[in-house]
Write a protein that holds these residues in place. Structure first.
Motif, PDB file in Angstrom:
ATOM      1  N   ALA A 192      18.267 106.428 157.103  1.00  0.00           N
ATOM      2  CA  ALA A 192      16.883 105.763 156.551  1.00  0.00           C
ATOM      3  C   ALA A 192      15.998 105.510 157.885  1.00  0.00           C
ATOM      4  N   PHE A 193      14.838 105.161 157.487  1.00  0.00           N
ATOM      5  CA  PHE A 193      13.888 104.698 158.747  1.00  0.00           C
ATOM      6  C   PHE A 193      14.195 103.035 159.072  1.00  0.00           C
ATOM      7  N   LEU A 194      14.380 102.779 160.220  1.00  0.00           N
ATOM      8  CA  LEU A 194      14.512 101.561 160.508  1.00  0.00           C
ATOM      9  C   LEU A 194      13.713 101.545 161.987  1.00  0.00           C
ATOM     10  N   GLN A 195      12.920 100.293 162.031  1.00  0.00           N
ATOM     11  CA  GLN A 195      12.443 100.013 163.296  1.00  0.00           C
ATOM     12  C   GLN A 195      13.187 100.217 164.287  1.00  0.00           C
ATOM     13  N   PRO A 196      12.659 101.105 165.516  1.00  0.00           N
ATOM     14  CA  PRO A 196      13.833 101.753 166.318  1.00  0.00           C
ATOM     15  C   PRO A 196      14.133 100.576 167.309  1.00  0.00           C
ATOM     16  N   LEU A 225       2.611  97.636 151.442  1.00  0.00           N
ATOM     17  CA  LEU A 225       2.607  99.153 151.139  1.00  0.00           C
ATOM     18  C   LEU A 225       3.413  99.784 152.237  1.00  0.00           C
ATOM     19  N   TYR A 226       4.017 100.728 151.990  1.00  0.00           N
ATOM     20  CA  TYR A 226       5.001 101.454 152.929  1.00  0.00           C
ATOM     21  C   TYR A 226       6.121 100.563 153.254  1.00  0.00           C
ATOM     22  N   ALA A 227       6.819  99.940 152.384  1.00  0.00           N
ATOM     23  CA  ALA A 227       7.834  98.749 152.732  1.00  0.00           C
ATOM     24  C   ALA A 227       9.067  99.317 153.294  1.00  0.00           C
ATOM     25  N   GLY A 228       9.384 100.564 153.038  1.00  0.00           N
ATOM     26  CA  GLY A 228      10.750 101.212 153.523  1.00  0.00           C
ATOM     27  C   GLY A 228      11.777 100.322 152.754  1.00  0.00           C
ATOM     28  N   VAL A 229      12.899 100.102 153.643  1.00  0.00           N
ATOM     29  CA  VAL A 229      14.166  99.193 153.045  1.00  0.00           C
ATOM     30  C   VAL A 229      13.714  97.815 152.999  1.00  0.00           C
ATOM     31  N   GLY A 230      12.654  97.172 153.342  1.00  0.00           N
ATOM     32  CA  GLY A 230      12.413  95.819 153.066  1.00  0.00           C
ATOM     33  C   GLY A 230      12.442  95.107 154.433  1.00  0.00           C
ATOM     34  N   THR A 231      12.131  95.762 155.804  1.00  0.00           N
ATOM     35  CA  THR A 231      12.202  95.146 156.919  1.00  0.00           C
ATOM     36  C   THR A 231      11.500  93.976 156.910  1.00  0.00           C
ATOM     37  N   LEU A 232      10.098  94.013 156.309  1.00  0.00           N
ATOM     38  CA  LEU A 232       9.251  92.752 156.303  1.00  0.00           C
ATOM     39  C   LEU A 232       9.326  92.179 155.021  1.00  0.00           C
ATOM     40  N   PHE A 245       5.557  98.717 147.682  1.00  0.00           N
ATOM     41  CA  PHE A 245       5.410 100.039 147.164  1.00  0.00           C
ATOM     42  C   PHE A 245       6.160 100.726 148.380  1.00  0.00           C
ATOM     43  N   GLU A 246       6.809 101.913 147.990  1.00  0.00           N
ATOM     44  CA  GLU A 246       7.391 102.848 149.085  1.00  0.00           C
ATOM     45  C   GLU A 246       7.620 104.003 148.357  1.00  0.00           C
ATOM     46  N   GLY A 247       7.534 105.211 149.285  1.00  0.00           N
ATOM     47  CA  GLY A 247       7.244 106.638 148.706  1.00  0.00           C
ATOM     48  C   GLY A 247       8.944 107.250 148.560  1.00  0.00           C
ATOM     49  N   SER A 248       9.758 106.499 149.592  1.00  0.00           N
ATOM     50  CA  SER A 248      11.214 106.964 149.365  1.00  0.00           C
ATOM     51  C   SER A 248      12.050 106.319 148.220  1.00  0.00           C
ATOM     52  N   LYS A 249      12.634 107.221 147.301  1.00  0.00           N
ATOM     53  CA  LYS A 249      13.404 106.649 146.229  1.00  0.00           C
ATOM     54  C   LYS A 249      14.537 105.719 146.824  1.00  0.00           C
ATOM     55  N   ASN A 272       8.544 102.733 143.428  1.00  0.00           N
ATOM     56  CA  ASN A 272       8.369 104.106 144.168  1.00  0.00           C
ATOM     57  C   ASN A 272       7.323 104.569 143.883  1.00  0.00           C
ATOM     58  N   ARG A 273       6.416 104.945 144.806  1.00  0.00           N
ATOM     59  CA  ARG A 273       5.135 105.669 144.624  1.00  0.00           C
ATOM     60  C   ARG A 273       4.606 106.469 145.996  1.00  0.00           C
ATOM     61  N   ASP A 274       4.096 107.594 145.852  1.00  0.00           N
ATOM     62  CA  ASP A 274       3.477 108.340 146.764  1.00  0.00           C
ATOM     63  C   ASP A 274       2.104 107.870 146.965  1.00  0.00           C
ATOM     64  N   LEU A 275       1.883 107.084 147.892  1.00  0.00           N
ATOM     65  CA  LEU A 275       0.540 106.393 148.205  1.00  0.00           C
ATOM     66  C   LEU A 275      -0.422 107.536 148.634  1.00  0.00           C
ATOM     67  N   ALA A 276      -0.071 108.672 149.076  1.00  0.00           N
ATOM     68  CA  ALA A 276      -0.988 109.575 149.609  1.00  0.00           C
ATOM     69  C   ALA A 276      -1.612 110.308 148.217  1.00  0.00           C
ATOM     70  N   ARG A 277      -0.570 110.432 147.401  1.00  0.00           N
ATOM     71  CA  ARG A 277      -1.089 111.112 146.122  1.00  0.00           C
ATOM     72  C   ARG A 277      -1.826 110.137 144.889  1.00  0.00           C
ATOM     73  N   LEU A 293       0.490  96.587 155.386  1.00  0.00           N
ATOM     74  CA  LEU A 293       0.533  98.020 155.203  1.00  0.00           C
ATOM     75  C   LEU A 293       1.461  98.524 156.603  1.00  0.00           C
ATOM     76  N   ASP A 294       2.220  99.275 156.474  1.00  0.00           N
ATOM     77  CA  ASP A 294       2.964  99.849 157.775  1.00  0.00           C
ATOM     78  C   ASP A 294       3.301 101.484 157.407  1.00  0.00           C
ATOM     79  N   PRO A 295       1.917 101.968 157.485  1.00  0.00           N
ATOM     80  CA  PRO A 295       2.030 103.326 157.147  1.00  0.00           C
ATOM     81  C   PRO A 295       2.807 104.234 158.286  1.00  0.00           C
ATOM     82  N   PRO A 296       3.098 105.592 157.642  1.00  0.00           N
ATOM     83  CA  PRO A 296       3.836 106.442 158.518  1.00  0.00           C
ATOM     84  C   PRO A 296       2.686 107.044 159.747  1.00  0.00           C
ATOM     85  N   PHE A 297       3.217 107.683 160.521  1.00  0.00           N
ATOM     86  CA  PHE A 297       2.444 108.197 161.709  1.00  0.00           C
ATOM     87  C   PHE A 297       0.890 108.516 161.605  1.00  0.00           C
TER      88      PHE A 297
HETATM   89  C1  LIG Z   1       6.587 103.224 159.579  1.00  0.00           C
HETATM   90  S1  LIG Z   1       7.838 103.194 158.382  1.00  0.00           S
HETATM   91  C2  LIG Z   1       7.759 101.632 157.681  1.00  0.00           C
HETATM   92  C3  LIG Z   1       8.836 101.015 156.917  1.00  0.00           C
HETATM   93  C4  LIG Z   1       8.907  99.556 156.816  1.00  0.00           C
HETATM   94  N1  LIG Z   1       7.858  98.812 156.643  1.00  0.00           N
HETATM   95  C5  LIG Z   1       9.760  99.100 157.950  1.00  0.00           C
HETATM   96  O1  LIG Z   1       9.348  98.407 158.870  1.00  0.00           O
HETATM   97  O2  LIG Z   1      10.943  99.412 158.275  1.00  0.00           O
HETATM   98  C6  LIG Z   1       6.589 104.164 157.095  1.00  0.00           C
HETATM   99  C7  LIG Z   1       7.154 104.062 155.515  1.00  0.00           C
HETATM  100  O3  LIG Z   1       6.306 104.746 154.615  1.00  0.00           O
HETATM  101  C8  LIG Z   1       6.986 105.559 153.733  1.00  0.00           C
HETATM  102  N2  LIG Z   1       6.090 106.738 153.662  1.00  0.00           N
HETATM  103  C9  LIG Z   1       5.687 107.815 154.059  1.00  0.00           C
HETATM  104  N3  LIG Z   1       4.770 108.343 153.437  1.00  0.00           N
HETATM  105  C10 LIG Z   1       4.594 107.882 152.508  1.00  0.00           C
HETATM  106  C11 LIG Z   1       3.834 108.066 151.000  1.00  0.00           C
HETATM  107  N4  LIG Z   1       3.197 109.220 151.037  1.00  0.00           N
HETATM  108  N5  LIG Z   1       3.705 106.991 150.135  1.00  0.00           N
HETATM  109  C12 LIG Z   1       4.635 106.033 150.215  1.00  0.00           C
HETATM  110  N6  LIG Z   1       5.274 105.755 151.242  1.00  0.00           N
HETATM  111  C13 LIG Z   1       5.503 106.604 152.232  1.00  0.00           C
HETATM  112  C14 LIG Z   1       8.292 105.993 154.584  1.00  0.00           C
HETATM  113  O4  LIG Z   1       9.253 106.332 153.498  1.00  0.00           O
HETATM  114  C15 LIG Z   1       8.679 104.645 155.240  1.00  0.00           C
HETATM  115  O5  LIG Z   1       9.474 103.806 154.636  1.00  0.00           O
END
Ligand SMILES: C[S@@+](CC[C@H](N)C(=O)[O-])C[C@H]1O[C@@H](n2cnc3c(N)ncnc32)[C@H](O)[C@@H]1O
Length: 364
Positions: A192-196, A225-232, A245-249, A272-277, A293-297
């Motif tokens: 799982a993604f965790l904050q490092p 948005l991009y909630a991951g496992v719920g860190t926030l 909302f989070e893209g990983s089931k 569970n939603r792909d926010l890019a699509r 929102l805490d989007p990917p890179f």
């Molecule tokens: C930087 S992490 C933040 C996660 C969480 N907020 C945290 O602090 O642990 C980005 C999150 O975006 C999700 N993600 C990546 N692409 C996505 C997409 N297209 N739609 C929805 N979620 C997406 C990843 O699965 C990941 O959980």
């Protein structure tokens, strides 16, 4: 960084390993230049006068999530990180960036990988340090045999891991696979993604909470948005209802299970939603007290338009990529937002990567 002065690097792999490239930069220069990354990103977006907080520092030796790369070269296993701008794996014997419990696994993992028939040429090992021990996920480029699985089980027992997995398939669960993420106790899926770092996570959470609007009631709704496992999510739930909302089931399932355990299912909706699509629309956002929102890179891309077109007046953007932040903050400025607060966090010490939390408010 631009310093000509150098200090001795703490790691013997410095200069070869592609991680921690700024170890030899004197601390004062390092800190000033890294904070400047956020100043520059916001200036590029048109917020040249934004007030920027001092950088929150995170020490070396505290990284609790590490993704090692592995290669088999002429029968020998290399385990470590990629060399700068290369697919070559630099074989390491130490990692002063990681928590000591992770660094202590480097040697034993190399031996384990050498035994696995399913490890042909390349693989990876992701380690998350959870509340009760290490959670290891091994990715191989070949089929794992029954013997490989036995080696993994033996390794997990020998090293006292809480879980070992092949990719996202748990092979042995030997302890409590839980992590307290600020109010919610989650069972993160393998890898799982965790904050490092724990300190970085705490700094992000504090900056997000400080950026929430003042007049929240228990009926207010925050869209995360991009909630991951719920860190926030746990911290946000203390202030308002949350629509996450989070893209990983698998991450969504973990967050939902944690909410059930905490007895807060009535206050959080997880989707569970792909926010890019399929970005959350302006209509869906309508009436939210804030968007976090805490989007990917690469940033939030198409999701930003809906945020700007909505009637939401507070946006809290957590970024791990200053370039994406500069681009998307500019869109927010063009959409009528100003910067209320900006906090740089040195979540990736001795590297050029900067984490930051920027609070935007719609201008009257
Ligand atoms: C930087 S992490 C933040 C996660 C969480 N907020 C945290 O602090 O642990 C980005 C999150 O975006 C999700 N993600 C990546 N692409 C996505 C997409 N297209 N739609 C929805 N979620 C997406 C990843 O699965 C990941 O959980």
């Amino acid at each position: 960084m631009s310093s000509f002065e150098t200090v001795p690097a703490v790691c013997r792999h410095f200069g070869i390993c592609g991680g921690c490239t700024e170890q030899d930069v004197p601390a004062a220069i390092y800190q000033a230049e890294k904070r400047q990354t956020l100043v520059d990103a916001l200036a590029q977006a048109g917020f040249g006068d934004a007030a920027i907080a001092p950088m929150v520092m995170v020490p070396m030796g505290t990284r609790r999530r590490v993704d090692f790369a592995a290669m088999r070269v002429a029968g020998a296993v290399r385990l470590g990180f990629h060399a700068a701008r290369s697919r070559e794996v630099v074989d390491i014997v130490e990692c002063p960036l990681a928590m000591p419990s992770i660094a202590a696994l480097i040697g034993p993992l190399r031996v384990l990988l050498g035994r696995l028939g399913g490890f042909r040429k390349s693989g990876s090992v992701l380690i998350n340090v959870l509340d009760h021990g290490l959670d290891v996920s091994v990715v191989l480029d070949g089929e794992a045999s029954a013997a490989d699985r036995s080696w993994l089980v033996a390794f997990a027992r020998e090293q006292g891991l809480v879980r070992i997995s092949l990719g996202d398939e748990p092979v042995l669960v030997a302890g409590a696979v839980t992590l307290d993420v600020g109010g919610l106790v989650v069972t993160p899926p393998p890898g799982a993604f965790l904050q490092p770092t724990v300190a970085g996570e705490a700094a992000i959470r504090a900056a997000v909470m400080a950026g929430l609007p003042g007049k929240l009631t228990r009926k207010s709704r925050i869209v995360e948005l991009y909630a991951g496992v719920g860190t926030l999510t746990g911290a946000l739930l203390a202030q308002a209802r949350v629509q996450a909302f989070e893209g990983s089931k698998a991450a969504c399932a973990a967050l939902e299970a944690a909410a059930r355990l905490a007895g807060v299912t009535g206050r959080v909706v997880v989707e569970n939603r792909d926010l890019a699509r399929r970005p959350v629309t302006a209509k869906e956002l309508a009436g939210a007290a804030a968007v976090v929102l805490d989007p990917p890179f690469d940033g939030a891309g198409p999701q930003m338009r809906a945020i700007i077109e909505s009637n939401v007046s507070r946006v809290i953007y957590v970024s791990c990529n200053a370039e994406a932040l500069a681009r998307e903050a500019k869109w927010l400025r063009q959409g009528g937002f100003g910067v209320v607060a900006a906090t740089p966090v040195d979540q990736f010490p001795a590297s050029r990567h900067l984490e930051s939390v920027v609070v935007f408010a719609r201008q009257a």
